[in-house]
Design a protein around this motif. Structure first.
Motif, mmCIF file in Angstrom:
data_model
loop_
_atom_site.group_PDB
_atom_site.id
_atom_site.type_symbol
_atom_site.label_atom_id
_atom_site.label_comp_id
_atom_site.label_asym_id
_atom_site.label_seq_id
_atom_site.Cartn_x
_atom_site.Cartn_y
_atom_site.Cartn_z
ATOM 1 N N LEU A 130 0.823 -1.207 0.000
ATOM 2 C CA LEU A 130 0.000 0.000 0.000
ATOM 3 C C LEU A 130 0.866 1.271 0.000
ATOM 4 O O LEU A 130 0.610 2.221 -0.740
ATOM 5 C CB LEU A 130 -0.868 -0.071 1.254
ATOM 6 C CG LEU A 130 -2.111 0.775 1.385
ATOM 7 C CD1 LEU A 130 -3.166 -0.005 2.149
ATOM 8 C CD2 LEU A 130 -1.769 2.034 2.129
ATOM 9 N N LYS A 131 1.955 1.223 0.798
ATOM 10 C CA LYS A 131 2.832 2.402 0.874
ATOM 11 C C LYS A 131 3.508 2.683 -0.464
ATOM 12 O O LYS A 131 3.785 3.818 -0.809
ATOM 13 C CB LYS A 131 3.902 2.185 1.965
ATOM 14 C CG LYS A 131 3.353 2.437 3.356
ATOM 15 C CD LYS A 131 4.431 2.668 4.383
ATOM 16 C CE LYS A 131 5.303 1.456 4.565
ATOM 17 N NZ LYS A 131 6.091 1.486 5.806
ATOM 18 N N LEU A 137 -0.553 5.687 -7.577
ATOM 19 C CA LEU A 137 -1.953 6.012 -7.896
ATOM 20 C C LEU A 137 -2.171 7.523 -7.905
ATOM 21 O O LEU A 137 -2.875 8.055 -8.774
ATOM 22 C CB LEU A 137 -2.900 5.382 -6.861
ATOM 23 C CG LEU A 137 -2.995 3.861 -6.869
ATOM 24 C CD1 LEU A 137 -3.953 3.386 -5.778
ATOM 25 C CD2 LEU A 137 -3.493 3.374 -8.223
ATOM 26 N N MET A 138 -1.563 8.194 -6.931
ATOM 27 C CA MET A 138 -1.728 9.650 -6.854
ATOM 28 C C MET A 138 -1.142 10.310 -8.107
ATOM 29 O O MET A 138 -1.757 11.203 -8.691
ATOM 30 C CB MET A 138 -1.032 10.216 -5.607
ATOM 31 C CG MET A 138 -1.651 9.785 -4.299
ATOM 32 S SD MET A 138 -3.366 10.321 -4.122
ATOM 33 C CE MET A 138 -3.144 12.026 -3.690
ATOM 34 N N SER A 141 -3.351 9.687 -11.116
ATOM 35 C CA SER A 141 -4.597 10.451 -11.046
ATOM 36 C C SER A 141 -4.336 11.921 -11.337
ATOM 37 O O SER A 141 -5.117 12.576 -12.025
ATOM 38 C CB SER A 141 -5.234 10.320 -9.660
ATOM 39 O OG SER A 141 -5.366 8.961 -9.344
ATOM 40 N N ARG A 142 -3.214 12.428 -10.807
ATOM 41 C CA ARG A 142 -2.888 13.842 -11.050
ATOM 42 C C ARG A 142 -2.747 14.081 -12.556
ATOM 43 O O ARG A 142 -3.255 15.062 -13.096
ATOM 44 C CB ARG A 142 -1.593 14.220 -10.324
ATOM 45 C CG ARG A 142 -1.099 15.616 -10.673
ATOM 46 C CD ARG A 142 0.160 15.946 -9.915
ATOM 47 N NE ARG A 142 -0.112 16.450 -8.585
ATOM 48 C CZ ARG A 142 -0.499 17.692 -8.336
ATOM 49 N NH1 ARG A 142 -0.676 18.543 -9.325
ATOM 50 N NH2 ARG A 142 -0.718 18.099 -7.106
ATOM 51 N N GLU A 143 -2.071 13.153 -13.236
ATOM 52 C CA GLU A 143 -1.878 13.305 -14.683
ATOM 53 C C GLU A 143 -3.225 13.257 -15.405
ATOM 54 O O GLU A 143 -3.490 14.041 -16.315
ATOM 55 C CB GLU A 143 -0.972 12.180 -15.165
ATOM 56 C CG GLU A 143 -0.321 12.479 -16.500
ATOM 57 C CD GLU A 143 0.261 11.224 -17.125
ATOM 58 O OE1 GLU A 143 0.995 10.518 -16.410
ATOM 59 O OE2 GLU A 143 -0.052 10.952 -18.294
ATOM 60 N N GLY A 144 -4.092 12.349 -14.958
ATOM 61 C CA GLY A 144 -5.416 12.240 -15.572
ATOM 62 C C GLY A 144 -6.212 13.523 -15.416
ATOM 63 O O GLY A 144 -6.792 14.029 -16.381
ATOM 64 N N ILE A 145 -6.207 14.070 -14.210
ATOM 65 C CA ILE A 145 -6.971 15.298 -13.974
ATOM 66 C C ILE A 145 -6.374 16.449 -14.785
ATOM 67 O O ILE A 145 -7.097 17.259 -15.363
ATOM 68 C CB ILE A 145 -6.989 15.662 -12.477
ATOM 69 C CG1 ILE A 145 -7.691 14.563 -11.680
ATOM 70 C CG2 ILE A 145 -7.712 16.978 -12.249
ATOM 71 C CD1 ILE A 145 -7.474 14.693 -10.194
ATOM 72 N N ALA A 146 -5.033 16.490 -14.841
ATOM 73 C CA ALA A 146 -4.385 17.563 -15.608
ATOM 74 C C ALA A 146 -4.804 17.473 -17.076
ATOM 75 O O ALA A 146 -5.031 18.491 -17.731
ATOM 76 C CB ALA A 146 -2.868 17.467 -15.477
#
Ligand SMILES: Nc1ncnc2c1ncn2[C@@H]1O[C@H](COP(=O)(O)OP(=O)(O)OP(=O)(O)O)[C@@H](O)[C@H]1O
Ligand SMILES: [Mg+2]
Length: 320
Positions: A130-131, A137-138, A141-146
């Motif tokens: 998980l670590k 994942l972050m 996701s950041r790239e996707g939102i951008a």
């Protein structure tokens, strides 16, 4: 070949041969009729082209309205997801730091019932995995939102809903140079830029929007170059009351089938994520707003030349 031979081969497909016969009493009349027929054929072609342009601009106008609506609806949620995301990343960083501290204190709990419960939970949630996975994942996701944000911005530009427009007298060479600086990263490994600037008067325009047009054309030129190193010529000049800017590459060229579609919104031959297919339709709209035109000349395998022609004076109020 004697003068009174009937000439058969037309010079171009649209020009009909004029049968000439010295002895024929109707020769002049026939020549006249053939000329008017040629004129009519040309006129018909012009009409057809004008009609195609009208259809094109109608299509762009209605898609523009749709795009404006979609962009407006998506813009807000994307805005807060994007800003929440930054806080979330910061909070997660803090939580990981806290977790590391707890882990370093764990040794002191050895032998206690707490230690066993902690170990069981660590195994159950696969803490080590998980670590590792959370930062990946972050980042994804950041790239996707951008990317969503970029598409929404493109849609807004495309439909001109962000109305911060100021007409000004601008030096197009300055605009070209600053745009070249911005896209330098995208171009420098693929092509050499050759500037062949003429002498230009200042042009009354929406300078930042014209820069967007230059940027689109330059990035497209760079994307079309697949050999190790190509050349992009950036030329400028004047023609009567107009100025023109030409961007020519020696890249892949555009097939005749695609040539009629490149200004269509969302038409792209690029892989998903590399192109939205809005660049040229956006550029078309901007140039049209300046009462200018974009011409394209392309040969598959040889390269492509785009020419943007703009009037020096903004002669009419902006068309909305
Ligand atoms: N200089 C060029 N050489 C070859 N093909 C070109 C060139 N310029 C445009 N094209 C073709 O026209 C298509 C549409 O171009 P457009 O700029 O509208 O969209 P895009 O570059 O695919 O995506 P984006 O929205 O990111 O600009 C391109 O996908 C490409 O096939
Ligand atoms: Mg493009």
């Amino acid at each position: 070949m004697s003068d009174d031979t009937l000439t058969a081969a037309p010079a171009t497909p649209t020009t009909t041969a004029t049968p000439r016969c010295a002895s024929c009493p109707h020769a002049d009349r026939l020549a006249e009729l053939t000329r008017s027929n040629d004129d009519l054929t040309q006129l018909n072609e012009t009409l057809q082209r004008t009609q195609e342009q009208l259809v094109q601009s109608e299509k762009l106008a209605s898609i523009g309205q749709l795009a404006a609506g979609v962009a407006h609806e998506i813009n807000n949620p994307v805005g807060y997801v994007f800003s929440n995301f930054s806080s979330l990343e910061r909070y997660l960083g803090d939580l990981f730091r806290m977790l590391a501290l707890y882990e370093s204190a764990e040794a002191q709990l050895a032998g206690s019932p707490h230690a066993a419960r902690i170990a069981a939970l660590r195994a159950e949630i696969e803490l080590d995995y998980l670590k590792e996975d959370v930062p990946t994942l972050m980042a994804e996701s950041r790239e996707g939102i951008a990317r969503v944000r970029k598409i929404v911005q493109d849609l807004k530009d495309f439909s001109h809903v962000d109305a911060r427009k100021e007409w000004e007298w601008a030096d197009l060479h300055k605009g070209l140079d600053s745009t070249l600086n911005i896209v330098n990263n995208e171009i420098k490994y693929k092509a050499e830029i050759v500037r062949e600037y003429g002498t230009l008067p200042e042009v009354q325009c929406l300078a930042s929007e014209l820069n967007q047009v230059f940027m689109n054309l330059l990035v497209n030129a760079a994307h079309a170059i697949h050999k190790p190193r190509g050349t992009i010529h950036v030329r400028t000049g004047t023609a009567g009351e107009n100025v023109w800017v030409e961007i020519e590459d020696d890249g892949s060229g555009i097939s005749p089938d695609n040539l009629s579609r490149i200004f269509d919104p969302f038409f792209t031959t690029k892989p998903v994520g590399k192109g939205t297919g809005l660049g040229l339709s956006l550029s078309y709209g901007i140039v049209k707003k300046h009462h200018g035109r974009i011409d394209v000349d392309s040969e598959p395998g040889r390269g492509t030349r785009f020419r943007v022609t703009l009037p020096v004076h903004r002669d009419l109020p902006e068309q909305t």
